[in-house]
Design a protein around this motif. Structure first.
Motif, PDB file in Angstrom:
ATOM      1  N   THR A  20      33.456 -23.979   5.253  1.00 23.90           N
ATOM      2  CA  THR A  20      33.218 -23.810   6.891  1.00 23.90           C
ATOM      3  C   THR A  20      32.702 -22.290   7.113  1.00 23.90           C
ATOM      4  OG1 THR A  20      34.848 -25.491   7.678  1.00 23.90           O
ATOM      5  CG2 THR A  20      33.791 -23.820   9.292  1.00 23.90           C
ATOM      6  N   ASP A  43      32.462 -32.918   9.246  1.00 23.65           N
ATOM      7  CA  ASP A  43      34.120 -32.821   9.339  1.00 23.65           C
ATOM      8  C   ASP A  43      34.583 -33.241  10.653  1.00 23.65           C
ATOM      9  OD1 ASP A  43      36.743 -32.443   8.917  1.00 23.65           O
ATOM     10  OD2 ASP A  43      36.643 -30.205   8.088  1.00 23.65           O
ATOM     11  N   SER A  47      35.791 -28.024  12.476  1.00 28.51           N
ATOM     12  CA  SER A  47      36.030 -26.547  12.641  1.00 28.51           C
ATOM     13  C   SER A  47      34.726 -25.787  12.632  1.00 28.51           C
ATOM     14  CB  SER A  47      36.669 -26.262  11.272  1.00 28.51           C
ATOM     15  OG  SER A  47      37.343 -27.297  10.628  1.00 28.51           O
ATOM     16  N   ASP A 133      28.517 -28.946   6.349  1.00 27.21           N
ATOM     17  CA  ASP A 133      29.916 -28.446   5.928  1.00 27.21           C
ATOM     18  C   ASP A 133      30.566 -29.770   5.743  1.00 27.21           C
ATOM     19  OD1 ASP A 133      31.912 -26.944   5.978  1.00 27.21           O
ATOM     20  OD2 ASP A 133      32.595 -26.934   8.150  1.00 27.21           O
TER      21      ASP A 133
HETATM   22 MG    MG Z   1      36.191 -26.622   6.745  1.00 28.93          MG
END
Ligand code: MG
Ligand code: ADP
Length: 275
Positions: A20, A43, A47, A133
C-alpha cells in the motif's frame, strides 16, 4: 496514436510488505513526473483509501465493489464513475468492506477472472499508469488484478527470508500468464523496509539478488525503513509532502525513475518492432 495505460499490480500475498505504501508513493511520484495516474484499492481492508485521506470508506457511495457489481450485471460504467481526486494530483478508485462480499460472489460468475479488467477498460485511455494495490492473498481479487495487469511489482520485506511465499507467488504469476494473461510481465522485486545498518538486512538483500536477480529484475533502489514512512498512513499525504527531503522520499523518487525508465525502454522497443 493514443497510448494505453500501463497497468501495474503491486502484489504479495504476505501482509505488511509495503504494498500500500508503495502504491501511494510510486503513484504520487509518477504524477510528479507529469504522468496521469489512477490507483485502484483492490483490498477489502481499504488501507490505500484510508491512507490517501478517506478515513471512512464504508460511507462512500461508489467503490470498486460497486463497479465490479455493474460489470457482473452487465450494466454500463460511466467515465470517471466512483473516482476520487487527491490533492497531490492522483486519482483513486476506492475500496470498502463490500469488496470482501464481491470476492465471494465472483466464484460463480462468468469470466470471473476478468471483472476488474472490464472495470478498468475506460480508464485505460485516460491514464498513463494504473496501479493496483492488492489484498494479501492469492484469491480471486488478486487473480483479477494479475489478469488486468501488464506487470507485477513485488514488494519484499527485507527482514524476512521470502523463500516459500515468493516461490508460490511466482508460480501463480506463471499460471496466470499461461492461462489468462499471456502479456503479464514482472516489473520487479522491490526490497522494502531495508536496514543497511544491520548485517542481517544486508544479507537478505544479497540473498534475494543472488537467488532471483538473474531471472527477475530486482530494483536497484530499495526502500529504507523509517518511521516517517509509517506516519504517512494516518495523514492522507504521500511521503513527498510529509517528509520531502527524507531518505524514503528520495528512495521512492529513484524507484519512480526506474519504473519510468523501463516503461520508456519498452515503448521504444515496441516502436522499433513496428518499423
Ligand atoms: Mg496493503
Ligand atoms: P501492505 O500493504 O503490504 O500490507 P503497508 O504498505 O501497509 O504493507 O505497510 C505495512 C506497515 O509498515 C504499515 O504500517 C506502514 O505504514 C509501514 N511501512 C511501510 N513502509 C515502511 C517503511 N519504509 N519504513 C517503515 N515502515 C513502513
Amino acid at each position: 496514436m493514443s497510448q494505453k495505460a500501463t497497468v501495474i499490480a503491486v502484489v504479495n500475498q504476505k501482509g505488511g510488505t509495503g504494498k500500500t505504501t508503495t502504491c501511494e508513493n510510486l503513484g504520487v511520484g509518477l504524477a510528479m513526473e507529469g504522468k496521469k495516474v489512477l490507483m485502484v484499492d483492490n483490498d477489502p481492508q481499504a488501507s490505500l483509501t484510508i491512507s490517501m485521506g478517506w478515513p471512512k470508506p464504508d460511507e462512500l457511495n461508489t467503490t470498486l465493489a460497486t463497479l465490479m457489481g455493474k460489470v457482473l450485471e452487465d450494466k454500463p460504467i460511466q467515465p470517471g464513475e466512483g473516482i476520487l481526486h487527491h490533492p497531490e494530483g492522483v486519482d483513486l478508485l476506492p475500496a470498502s468492506i463490500e469488496l470482501a462480499g464481491m470476492e465471494v460472489g465472483l466464484v460463480n460468475a462468468m469470466s470471473r477472472e476478468k471483472v476488474l479488467k472490464q472495470v478498468l477498460e475506460n480508464s485505460k485511455h485516460t491514464y498513463d499508469f494504473i496501479l493496483l494495490d492488492c489484498t494479501p492473498s492469492l484469491g480471486m481479487l488478486t487473480i483479477n488484478a494479475l489478469a488486468a495487469a501488464d506487470s507485477a511489482l513485488i514488494p519484499v520485506q527485507a527482514q524476512y527470508l521470502p523463500a516459500k511465499g515468493l516461490e508460490q507467488l511466482l508460480q501463480t504469476i506463471s499460471k496466470v500468464r499461461r492461462q489468462i494473461n499471456p502479456k503479464l510481465r514482472i516489473e520487479g522485486i522491490l526490497m522494502t523496509m531495508t536496514d543497511s545498518r544491520t548485517n542481517f538486512g544486508k544479507e537478505i538483500d544479497t540473498l534475494v539478488r543472488q537467488a532471483y536477480g538473474t531471472k527477475i529484475k530486482v530494483f536497484d533502489q530499495g526502500i529504507p525503513r523509517s518511521v516517517r514512512a509509517a506516519e504517512t498512513s494516518a495523514e492522507g499525504k504521500s511521503i513527498f509532502t510529509h517528509d520531502p527531503k527524507g531518505k524514503v522520499a528520495e528512495a521512492y523518487r529513484a524507484l519512480t525513475k526506474e519504473v519510468l525508465h523501463s516503461a520508456e525502454k519498452r515503448r521504444k522497443h515496441q516502436l522499433d518492432q513496428l518499423r
